[in-house]
Design a protein around this motif. Structure first.
Motif, mmCIF file in Angstrom:
data_model
loop_
_atom_site.group_PDB
_atom_site.id
_atom_site.type_symbol
_atom_site.label_atom_id
_atom_site.label_comp_id
_atom_site.label_asym_id
_atom_site.label_seq_id
_atom_site.Cartn_x
_atom_site.Cartn_y
_atom_site.Cartn_z
ATOM 1 N N SER A 120 0.814 -1.222 0.000
ATOM 2 C CA SER A 120 0.000 0.000 0.000
ATOM 3 C C SER A 120 0.849 1.275 0.000
ATOM 4 C CB SER A 120 -0.914 0.005 1.242
ATOM 5 O OG SER A 120 -1.799 -1.090 1.211
ATOM 6 N N MET A 121 2.142 1.106 -0.149
ATOM 7 C CA MET A 121 3.014 2.293 -0.233
ATOM 8 C C MET A 121 2.759 3.041 -1.556
ATOM 9 S SD MET A 121 6.472 0.418 1.178
ATOM 10 C CE MET A 121 7.564 1.785 0.752
ATOM 11 N N PRO A 122 3.188 4.299 -1.682
ATOM 12 C CA PRO A 122 2.971 5.067 -2.929
ATOM 13 C C PRO A 122 3.567 4.372 -4.149
ATOM 14 C CG PRO A 122 3.655 6.510 -1.144
ATOM 15 C CD PRO A 122 3.829 5.113 -0.631
ATOM 16 N N ASP A 123 2.937 4.604 -5.288
ATOM 17 C CA ASP A 123 3.411 4.026 -6.560
ATOM 18 C C ASP A 123 4.423 4.991 -7.183
ATOM 19 O OD1 ASP A 123 2.958 3.851 -9.749
ATOM 20 O OD2 ASP A 123 2.632 1.888 -8.785
ATOM 21 N N LYS A 124 5.496 4.441 -7.756
ATOM 22 C CA LYS A 124 6.561 5.258 -8.354
ATOM 23 C C LYS A 124 6.016 6.134 -9.483
ATOM 24 C CE LYS A 124 10.619 3.445 -8.818
ATOM 25 N NZ LYS A 124 11.781 2.651 -9.340
ATOM 26 N N ASN A 125 5.112 5.621 -10.283
ATOM 27 C CA ASN A 125 4.542 6.392 -11.398
ATOM 28 C C ASN A 125 3.771 7.598 -10.886
ATOM 29 O OD1 ASN A 125 5.584 4.700 -13.365
ATOM 30 N ND2 ASN A 125 3.811 3.302 -13.232
ATOM 31 N N ASP A 126 3.043 7.397 -9.766
ATOM 32 C CA ASP A 126 2.327 8.524 -9.191
ATOM 33 C C ASP A 126 3.309 9.591 -8.719
ATOM 34 O OD1 ASP A 126 -0.098 7.383 -9.647
ATOM 35 O OD2 ASP A 126 -0.372 6.604 -7.601
ATOM 36 N N GLY A 127 4.414 9.120 -8.159
ATOM 37 C CA GLY A 127 5.433 10.058 -7.691
ATOM 38 C C GLY A 127 6.041 10.827 -8.857
ATOM 39 N N PHE A 128 6.327 10.110 -9.975
ATOM 40 C CA PHE A 128 6.910 10.748 -11.166
ATOM 41 C C PHE A 128 5.979 11.824 -11.679
ATOM 42 C CE2 PHE A 128 7.359 10.961 -15.808
ATOM 43 C CZ PHE A 128 8.684 11.327 -15.903
ATOM 44 N N MET A 129 4.679 11.514 -11.725
ATOM 45 C CA MET A 129 3.690 12.459 -12.224
ATOM 46 C C MET A 129 3.659 13.708 -11.337
ATOM 47 S SD MET A 129 2.399 11.240 -14.963
ATOM 48 C CE MET A 129 0.931 12.222 -15.149
ATOM 49 N N ARG A 130 3.988 13.541 -10.055
ATOM 50 C CA ARG A 130 3.942 14.666 -9.123
ATOM 51 C C ARG A 130 5.324 15.318 -8.953
ATOM 52 N NH1 ARG A 130 -0.736 14.574 -5.772
ATOM 53 N NH2 ARG A 130 -2.078 12.786 -6.238
ATOM 54 N N GLY A 131 6.324 14.747 -9.656
ATOM 55 C CA GLY A 131 7.669 15.301 -9.567
ATOM 56 C C GLY A 131 8.327 14.988 -8.234
ATOM 57 N N ILE A 132 7.939 13.862 -7.620
ATOM 58 C CA ILE A 132 8.478 13.477 -6.301
ATOM 59 C C ILE A 132 9.320 12.220 -6.449
ATOM 60 C CG2 ILE A 132 7.885 12.739 -3.961
ATOM 61 C CD1 ILE A 132 5.340 14.376 -4.188
ATOM 62 N N LYS A 133 10.517 12.287 -5.889
ATOM 63 C CA LYS A 133 11.425 11.154 -5.940
ATOM 64 C C LYS A 133 11.595 10.545 -4.540
ATOM 65 C CE LYS A 133 14.096 13.032 -9.820
ATOM 66 N NZ LYS A 133 15.444 13.419 -10.296
ATOM 67 N N VAL A 134 12.249 9.391 -4.523
ATOM 68 C CA VAL A 134 12.539 8.706 -3.265
ATOM 69 C C VAL A 134 13.338 9.631 -2.358
ATOM 70 C CG1 VAL A 134 13.764 6.795 -2.171
ATOM 71 C CG2 VAL A 134 12.464 6.416 -4.270
ATOM 72 N N GLY A 135 12.943 9.750 -1.133
ATOM 73 C CA GLY A 135 13.667 10.569 -0.169
ATOM 74 C C GLY A 135 13.117 11.956 0.001
ATOM 75 N N HIS A 136 12.265 12.371 -0.924
ATOM 76 C CA HIS A 136 11.664 13.692 -0.784
ATOM 77 C C HIS A 136 10.738 13.712 0.441
ATOM 78 C CE1 HIS A 136 12.212 15.418 -5.118
ATOM 79 N NE2 HIS A 136 13.345 15.098 -4.524
ATOM 80 N N ALA A 137 10.655 14.858 1.119
ATOM 81 C CA ALA A 137 9.738 15.022 2.241
ATOM 82 C C ALA A 137 8.352 15.351 1.726
ATOM 83 C CB ALA A 137 10.224 16.109 3.178
ATOM 84 N N ALA A 138 7.347 14.733 2.379
ATOM 85 C CA ALA A 138 5.960 14.990 1.977
ATOM 86 C C ALA A 138 5.086 15.084 3.222
ATOM 87 C CB ALA A 138 5.461 13.896 1.054
ATOM 88 N N SER A 139 4.153 15.987 3.198
ATOM 89 C CA SER A 139 3.241 16.166 4.348
ATOM 90 C C SER A 139 2.015 15.270 4.186
ATOM 91 C CB SER A 139 2.814 17.627 4.457
ATOM 92 O OG SER A 139 3.913 18.453 4.741
ATOM 93 N N VAL A 140 1.652 14.627 5.292
ATOM 94 C CA VAL A 140 0.447 13.789 5.312
ATOM 95 C C VAL A 140 -0.719 14.665 5.716
ATOM 96 C CG1 VAL A 140 -0.641 11.731 6.259
ATOM 97 C CG2 VAL A 140 1.854 11.829 5.995
ATOM 98 N N GLY A 141 -1.788 14.585 4.966
ATOM 99 C CA GLY A 141 -2.945 15.414 5.265
ATOM 100 C C GLY A 141 -3.795 14.872 6.391
ATOM 101 N N CYS A 142 -5.036 15.301 6.366
ATOM 102 C CA CYS A 142 -6.058 14.941 7.381
ATOM 103 C C CYS A 142 -5.532 15.166 8.799
ATOM 104 C CB CYS A 142 -6.589 13.535 7.154
ATOM 105 S SG CYS A 142 -5.405 12.203 7.460
ATOM 106 N N TRP A 143 -6.054 14.412 9.760
ATOM 107 C CA TRP A 143 -5.734 14.644 11.174
ATOM 108 C C TRP A 143 -4.310 14.248 11.536
ATOM 109 C CZ3 TRP A 143 -4.246 11.080 14.913
ATOM 110 C CH2 TRP A 143 -4.294 9.727 14.524
#
Length: 475
Positions: free
Chosen positions: A441-464
């Motif tokens: 259930s981890m993020p898909d690499k293609n989704d990351g590519f589409m968003r311009g995000i690579k391995v090791g990049h910091a990302a904020s988790v939404g919701c609570w």
């Protein structure tokens, strides 16, 4: 040969004649004797000397009187009973063991002679119309001797119990209370040493108590003495009564105390315990009455005890409330327990339990996480609070926006599992199991590519959740 046959035929008769002569000699009196005056004088002197406790003079003159006329004037047994008293006095003052034994043998012989003379009619008592006065006199003498044998002479129990048994049989309802204690002690000893059956012990108990009850009921000057003797005797018998009596005996024994105070639960408790031990059980009216009362009382008392205990131990109340499904009340009690606890480790445990309820039962995720973090601070190196936070993130991931953000929430959960096992090896197995489950259930690499995000990049988790994670992909 003829002489031999004749002697054989005459032998039983000669033996009986010899016994008769010996018995007659034991019961000789001074009436018609050429030594009557001498015997009477010796009798008078020794009787007076006994009163003044001049035992030496008493013995010398008693011996004269006894040797001439063992049965005195044939109307009293004084020479036997007084002889026993005098030999008892000699026994008390003697230090030589052989002499002491000799005196005991003489005492027993005098007793035997007295009984024989009373039984055979060698002594004529004033019975005043009482048909059984001879046997009762014999019983009286046997009881008195048994008392001395037990308390003074320390004779073997096997000999003493013979006198006691005779006293009970011959005295009937006039048995003296002084024999109660000696008889009870010997019965207990014999039973405990397998020298007497429970049936024999029970029969003696019942007979002695029957005499005591009869005498107490009369209400005369000896009633109190019989009452005291009965209590002492039964106190001795109590050592074996559970072995010789059954349920019915104890029901009769214990019922009066219960009836006197039927709401005394200490009495109920003790009575019920004894009856159970004696084989009483359900179906018996008295037993069921006690059992019903005790169960009601015990339920109320146990509730009080539990309430008092829970008041001082709110964590216990919290567990009970949780088991009953009252999760809000359980949470309040765990908070109360944590607030009142000074030991950091225990306090951390209460907070963890509270966090678990807030998360799993009350769905208060932010509050549950805060509580779990507080627990973790109190017990460094404990991974369970972080495992719990990971479970919070994983179970709520689907409510955190689109697929990308949901998968970021999974990374946040996995971060907590990894941290938990890094500080607490005991959590490694559970952590690895969860990590394995969530890996897909981890993020898909293609989704990351589409968003311009690579391995090791910091990302904020939404919701609570509001965590920041380092991105890694499932492929």
């Amino acid at each position: 040969m003829k002489r031999s046959k004749l002697l054989f035929k005459l032998l039983p008769g000669l033996i009986m004649l010899t016994l008769s002569i010996n018995l007659s000699a034991q019961c000789d009196n001074w009436e018609g004797s050429a030594q009557k005056g001498e015997a009477e004088d010796a009798h008078t002197i020794y009787r007076q000397a006994l009163k003044t406790k001049d035992y030496q003079m008493a013995f010398e003159n008693w011996e004269k009187a006894y040797n001439i006329a063992p049965a005195a004037d044939g109307k009293r047994d004084f020479h036997y009973t007084d002889g026993i008293k005098l030999y008892l006095n000699r026994w008390k003052n003697e230090t030589d063991a052989a002499k002491k034994k000799e005196y005991i043998d003489r005492i027993l012989k005098l007793q035997e002679e007295a009984v024989n003379c009373l039984s055979s009619g060698g002594i004529t008592l004033k019975c005043h119309g009482q048909k059984d006065c001879y046997t009762k006199r014999i019983g009286y003498l046997q009881g008195r001797l048994a008392y001395d044998m037990f308390y003074i002479l320390n004779t073997p129990y096997s000999k003493t119990i013979e006198q006691l048994s005779g006293a009970v049989e011959n005295s009937g309802d006039d048995l003296e209370y002084i024999v109660f204690a000696p008889y009870a002690n010997i019965v207990v000893y014999n039973f405990e040493n397998e020298l007497m059956t429970k049936e024999e012990a029970r029969a003696i108990y019942e007979r002695l108590n029957a005499v005591a009850d009869l005498k107490i009921a009369k209400g005369d000057r000896l009633s109190d003495s019989y009452q005291q003797a009965k209590q002492s005797m039964n106190s001795t018998f109590s050592k074996i009564e559970r072995y010789i009596f059954d349920c019915e005996f104890f029901k009769a024994k214990l019922r009066p105390e219960y009836d006197a105070d039927p709401d005394n639960f200490e009495v109920i408790k003790q009575t019920l315990a004894i009856l159970k031990g004696q084989g009483c059980g359900s179906g018996d009216v008295f037993f069921d009455e006690l059992d019903t009362k005790w169960k009601k009382y015990a339920a109320v008392e146990n509730a009080k005890i539990q309430a008092d205990f829970e008041e001082n131990n709110p964590n216990v109340a919290a567990k009970r409330l949780y088991d009953q499904g009252d999760f809000k009340s359980a949470a309040l009690k765990y908070q109360e327990a944590a607030d009142g606890e000074v030991d950091p480790s225990k306090k951390a445990g209460y907070l963890f339990s509270l966090a678990s309820i807030e998360f799993r039962k009350l769905k208060q995720y932010s509050k549950a996480r805060a509580t779990a973090r507080e627990a973790a601070k109190l017990r460094p190196g404990w991974g369970r609070p972080f495992m719990l936070i990971g479970d919070m993130y994983g179970s709520t991931a689907r409510s955190c926006g689109d697929s990308w953000n949901q998968r970021l929430a999974i990374l946040a959960a996995m971060d907590k599992y990894n941290y938990a096992k890094s500080i607490d090896s005991e959590q490694a197995k559970d952590a690895n199991s969860r990590l394995s489950k969530y890996r897909a259930s981890m993020p898909d690499k293609n989704d990351g590519f589409m968003r311009g995000i690579k391995v090791g990049h910091a990302a904020s988790v939404g919701c609570w959740i509001g965590e920041t994670v380092k991105v890694r992909f499932s492929n």
